[in-house]
Design an enzyme around this catalytic site. Sequence first.
Site, PDB file in Angstrom:
ATOM      1  N   HIS A   1      -7.767   1.557   1.495  1.00 24.20           N
ATOM      2  CA  HIS A   1      -7.626   1.377   2.949  1.00 24.20           C
ATOM      3  C   HIS A   1      -8.359   2.490   3.700  1.00 24.20           C
ATOM      4  O   HIS A   1      -7.764   3.276   4.434  1.00 24.20           O
ATOM      5  CB  HIS A   1      -6.142   1.346   3.357  1.00 24.20           C
ATOM      6  CG  HIS A   1      -5.914   0.651   4.674  1.00 24.20           C
ATOM      7  ND1 HIS A   1      -4.744   0.011   4.970  1.00 24.20           N
ATOM      8  CD2 HIS A   1      -6.720   0.513   5.770  1.00 24.20           C
ATOM      9  CE1 HIS A   1      -4.821  -0.504   6.192  1.00 24.20           C
ATOM     10  NE2 HIS A   1      -6.013  -0.214   6.695  1.00 24.20           N
TER      11      HIS A   1
ATOM     12  N   GLU B   1       0.840  -1.202   0.000  1.00 23.27           N
ATOM     13  CA  GLU B   1       0.000   0.000   0.000  1.00 23.27           C
ATOM     14  C   GLU B   1       0.874   1.250   0.000  1.00 23.27           C
ATOM     15  O   GLU B   1       1.840   1.313   0.763  1.00 23.27           O
ATOM     16  CB  GLU B   1      -0.918  -0.002   1.226  1.00 23.27           C
ATOM     17  CG  GLU B   1      -1.906  -1.154   1.246  1.00 23.27           C
ATOM     18  CD  GLU B   1      -2.789  -1.158   2.492  1.00 23.27           C
ATOM     19  OE1 GLU B   1      -2.651  -0.245   3.339  1.00 23.27           O
ATOM     20  OE2 GLU B   1      -3.606  -2.064   2.631  1.00 23.27           O
TER      21      GLU B   1
END
Length: 326
Positions: A284, A265
């Site tokens: 997220h 990420e």
Amino acid sequence: MQNKQKVLVSAPLADDLLGRIEAEYDVVTLPSSTVLTAETVGEHADIVGWLTTVKQPVTASVLAELPSLKTVSNYAVGYDNIEVPAATERGVQICNTPGVLDDAVAALTVGAVLNAVRGLSRAERFVRAGQWVAGNPFPLTTDVHGKTVGILGLGRIGKKVAPVLHALGMDVTYHNRTPIDGEVPGDARYVSRDDLFAQSDVVIVLVPLDASTAGSIGAAEFAAMKESAFFVNPARGTLIDEPALVDALRSGAIAGAALDVMTTEPLPAEDPLMTLENVVLLPHIGSATVETRCAMADLAVQNLLDTLAGEQPKGAVNELKVGASA
């Protein structure tokens, strides 16, 4: 006048929250993107407290360079970035922010289920691409009511998700290491882990990340799922063997997925997941509401201040040994 003790803050805090710490301590701030190692953390060797995020590894070697440290307050529920046994051995209190983000993550999880099963993101792209024209209807999707949802890890968040999906007409099953005693929200039925993957039309992963769960969902689990089933992960990306998920989505071994978390990420543009139409990719955002992030930050600050004041913090992760000291 006695000098204030030092506290390191490497998490994003609003001015009023930072001010609460500054009222009692000499605060050193660092961008949340900063990663301190055993070689670089030494310049902060005199800190007594550290408020940080899961992006910062707090390893045994880092802790060894912080002899005055009394607490690490994580601005997060997860704390797999911290070597908790090493911290406990050194008498360092580890804290997290449980509870305050449960509603936000539960709401996102329900939304992710509906998005995956009903194809909401695909339908939106269909409209924006100008494909919604006479004679070209959007492909039919499938109902959620009458289907079985399996929740792997029926904890605080799962217990909020279960009754909502039950109210939408889903048969809710779950698997924990041990069944829950007493009444279970959403009339959820306990099933074995194998049965959960084999029988569910939607599998939701809500287990915490630790040594026993990292990489625990892979090719065998995806092969066991129905070809018509959907996989939803709002927990942690590294719970999953991501290449195995990509293979399952590409081959049609499962119908689709919705992910709020990934192994890497932010997700790189060249990641194979980016090429798949049958996966919903979210950045997220499970706890990413103004109200929730404010509550998380407030609790992280209170955990820090309570511990340093010698009081029991609400978000204590570890139980310190009697007589242990940093």
